[in-house]
Design a protein around this motif. Sequence first.
Motif, mmCIF file in Angstrom:
data_model
loop_
_atom_site.group_PDB
_atom_site.id
_atom_site.type_symbol
_atom_site.label_atom_id
_atom_site.label_comp_id
_atom_site.label_asym_id
_atom_site.label_seq_id
_atom_site.Cartn_x
_atom_site.Cartn_y
_atom_site.Cartn_z
ATOM 1 N N LYS A 1 0.827 -1.209 0.000
ATOM 2 C CA LYS A 1 0.000 0.000 0.000
ATOM 3 C C LYS A 1 0.863 1.262 0.000
ATOM 4 O O LYS A 1 1.725 1.449 0.857
ATOM 5 C CB LYS A 1 -0.899 -0.014 1.244
ATOM 6 C CG LYS A 1 -1.615 1.291 1.408
ATOM 7 C CD LYS A 1 -2.923 1.192 2.108
ATOM 8 C CE LYS A 1 -3.573 2.556 2.149
ATOM 9 N NZ LYS A 1 -4.179 3.000 0.949
ATOM 10 N N GLY B 1 -7.226 8.133 6.640
ATOM 11 C CA GLY B 1 -6.379 7.288 5.792
ATOM 12 C C GLY B 1 -5.770 8.003 4.596
ATOM 13 O O GLY B 1 -5.109 7.376 3.771
ATOM 14 N N LYS C 1 -2.090 11.904 6.101
ATOM 15 C CA LYS C 1 -1.619 13.100 6.831
ATOM 16 C C LYS C 1 -0.630 12.716 7.939
ATOM 17 O O LYS C 1 0.465 13.276 8.029
ATOM 18 C CB LYS C 1 -2.816 13.864 7.454
ATOM 19 C CG LYS C 1 -3.883 14.243 6.454
ATOM 20 C CD LYS C 1 -5.051 14.955 7.110
ATOM 21 C CE LYS C 1 -5.826 14.096 8.080
ATOM 22 N NZ LYS C 1 -6.550 12.971 7.479
ATOM 23 N N THR C 2 -1.035 11.757 8.776
ATOM 24 C CA THR C 2 -0.167 11.361 9.893
ATOM 25 C C THR C 2 1.146 10.797 9.370
ATOM 26 O O THR C 2 2.227 11.115 9.893
ATOM 27 C CB THR C 2 -0.901 10.326 10.778
ATOM 28 O OG1 THR C 2 -2.032 10.978 11.355
ATOM 29 C CG2 THR C 2 -0.011 9.787 11.877
ATOM 30 N N THR C 3 1.076 9.984 8.324
ATOM 31 C CA THR C 3 2.294 9.392 7.763
ATOM 32 C C THR C 3 3.228 10.498 7.271
ATOM 33 O O THR C 3 4.444 10.454 7.507
ATOM 34 C CB THR C 3 1.916 8.431 6.609
ATOM 35 O OG1 THR C 3 0.985 7.473 7.116
ATOM 36 C CG2 THR C 3 3.131 7.708 6.068
ATOM 37 N N HIS D 1 -9.822 17.573 11.001
ATOM 38 C CA HIS D 1 -11.043 17.187 10.283
ATOM 39 C C HIS D 1 -12.117 18.256 10.452
ATOM 40 O O HIS D 1 -13.207 18.132 9.916
ATOM 41 C CB HIS D 1 -11.571 15.852 10.811
ATOM 42 C CG HIS D 1 -10.714 14.688 10.425
ATOM 43 N ND1 HIS D 1 -10.648 14.215 9.145
ATOM 44 C CD2 HIS D 1 -9.869 13.927 11.155
ATOM 45 C CE1 HIS D 1 -9.806 13.196 9.100
ATOM 46 N NE2 HIS D 1 -9.308 13.017 10.309
HETATM 47 N N1 LIG Z 1 2.196 1.558 10.522
HETATM 48 C C1 LIG Z 1 1.379 1.303 9.490
HETATM 49 N N2 LIG Z 1 1.290 0.056 8.962
HETATM 50 C C2 LIG Z 1 0.481 -0.193 7.904
HETATM 51 N N3 LIG Z 1 -0.286 0.729 7.298
HETATM 52 C C3 LIG Z 1 -0.239 1.969 7.784
HETATM 53 C C4 LIG Z 1 0.600 2.339 8.902
HETATM 54 N N4 LIG Z 1 0.443 3.664 9.153
HETATM 55 C C5 LIG Z 1 -0.453 4.103 8.236
HETATM 56 N N5 LIG Z 1 -0.861 3.108 7.426
HETATM 57 C C6 LIG Z 1 -1.798 3.222 6.295
HETATM 58 O O1 LIG Z 1 -1.417 4.345 5.529
HETATM 59 C C7 LIG Z 1 -2.555 5.068 5.079
HETATM 60 C C8 LIG Z 1 -2.463 6.515 5.546
HETATM 61 O O2 LIG Z 1 -2.666 6.555 6.951
HETATM 62 P P1 LIG Z 1 -2.503 7.890 7.811
HETATM 63 O O3 LIG Z 1 -2.639 7.499 9.256
HETATM 64 O O4 LIG Z 1 -1.277 8.586 7.402
HETATM 65 O O5 LIG Z 1 -3.771 8.723 7.338
HETATM 66 P P2 LIG Z 1 -4.424 10.030 7.986
HETATM 67 O O6 LIG Z 1 -4.722 10.939 6.840
HETATM 68 O O7 LIG Z 1 -3.580 10.552 9.074
HETATM 69 O O8 LIG Z 1 -5.787 9.450 8.578
HETATM 70 P P3 LIG Z 1 -6.649 9.910 9.884
HETATM 71 O O9 LIG Z 1 -7.334 11.171 9.489
HETATM 72 O O10 LIG Z 1 -7.595 8.761 10.047
HETATM 73 O O11 LIG Z 1 -5.694 10.064 11.027
HETATM 74 C C9 LIG Z 1 -3.769 4.321 5.623
HETATM 75 O O12 LIG Z 1 -4.251 3.444 4.634
HETATM 76 C C10 LIG Z 1 -3.198 3.536 6.786
HETATM 77 O O13 LIG Z 1 -3.940 2.374 7.005
#
Ligand SMILES: Nc1ncnc2c1ncn2[C@@H]1O[C@H](COP(=O)(O)OP(=O)(O)OP(=O)(O)O)[C@@H](O)[C@H]1O
Length: 298
Positions: free
Chosen positions: A20, A43, A46-48, A193
């Motif tokens: 992914k 998802g 953003k956090t990543t 959000h």
């Molecule tokens: N440690 C991990 N292992 C596997 N997949 C991950 C991991 N961290 C994030 N993901 C996947 O990466 C994608 C982006 O996740 P992320 O947490 O960055 O999104 P986000 O925009 O911060 O979401 P939210 O608003 O729910 O916090 C998602 O599909 C998530 O499932």
Amino acid sequence: MTNHTPSLEVRNLMRSFGDKTAVDDVSFTVEPGQMTGFVGANGAGKTTTMRMIMGVLTVHGGEVLWGDRPITARDRTRFGYMPEERGLYPKQPILDQLIYLGQLRGMTRKDAASEATRMLERFGLGDRLKDKLESLSLGNQQRVQITASLLHRPAALVLDEPFSGLDPVAVDSMVDLLRDRLREGVPVLFSSHQLDLVDRLCDSLVVLAGGKVMAAGKSAELRARGPRQFAITTAPDAGWLRGMPGVQVVDVDGARAVLELDDAATQDRVLREAVARGLSEFTPLVPSLSDIYREVTR
Ligand SMILES: Nc1ncnc2c1ncn2[C@@H]1O[C@H](COP(=O)(O)OP(=O)(O)OP(=O)(O)O)[C@@H](O)[C@H]1O
């Protein structure tokens, strides 16, 4: 504002988890003194992205720049970071752990204690300094988390959902604290959000969907790029606007309609006809950032 504070930039960032792709060629800049909202569905990535900025997660492609050079671990120690998984200790007294964190970031014990006390007082927690974190309500724990990320006068702020769980008074206190930092030229990136808040607070916006940037730039420029919508009121009924060339009727309610107009010539024709029929309102509608978000993620 100082002109010497660097900007924070991500360039072509990539990150996968197994098959992914979570962050896919993401580029944007957080300018000094700019409050940049980072929005996207659950998802979206953003956090990543924020974790890669802070070096908590390794980068699979692209780079993070502080000013005009790649960011270093030392640069990051001067940043304020509020991680999604809040990093404080539930069983420790509040002030003690803030002093400890301040010292980790180079503050003296005395400075950390006085700054933490000042900020907690501003958040209405001046009488809770010796309490354990877990004895506070979740919203108040959040206020302590914010204090932890701002304590050492950071050079940049990366805040993952800093407003979630805060009541409106706490949001305002937090915004005041952030504005102090913004005036000093600190670049601020925060995810949220709460689109109404983003709309109210942001100078710039980055919209992510499926790991990609859907829109990024100054709020005013993004608003100007939105559809040219107008509200118009002509008694007794605005239904005549339907079927006019170059006019898309978004909504009609009796005498009032919301329109999208293709160009200035259409605007002239509509206005002339409306004046002949009895015009009482013709107002350009500035799209909100929430409208822009919905438009680009549709
Ligand atoms: N440690 C991990 N292992 C596997 N997949 C991950 C991991 N961290 C994030 N993901 C996947 O990466 C994608 C982006 O996740 P992320 O947490 O960055 O999104 P986000 O925009 O911060 O979401 P939210 O608003 O729910 O916090 C998602 O599909 C998530 O499932």
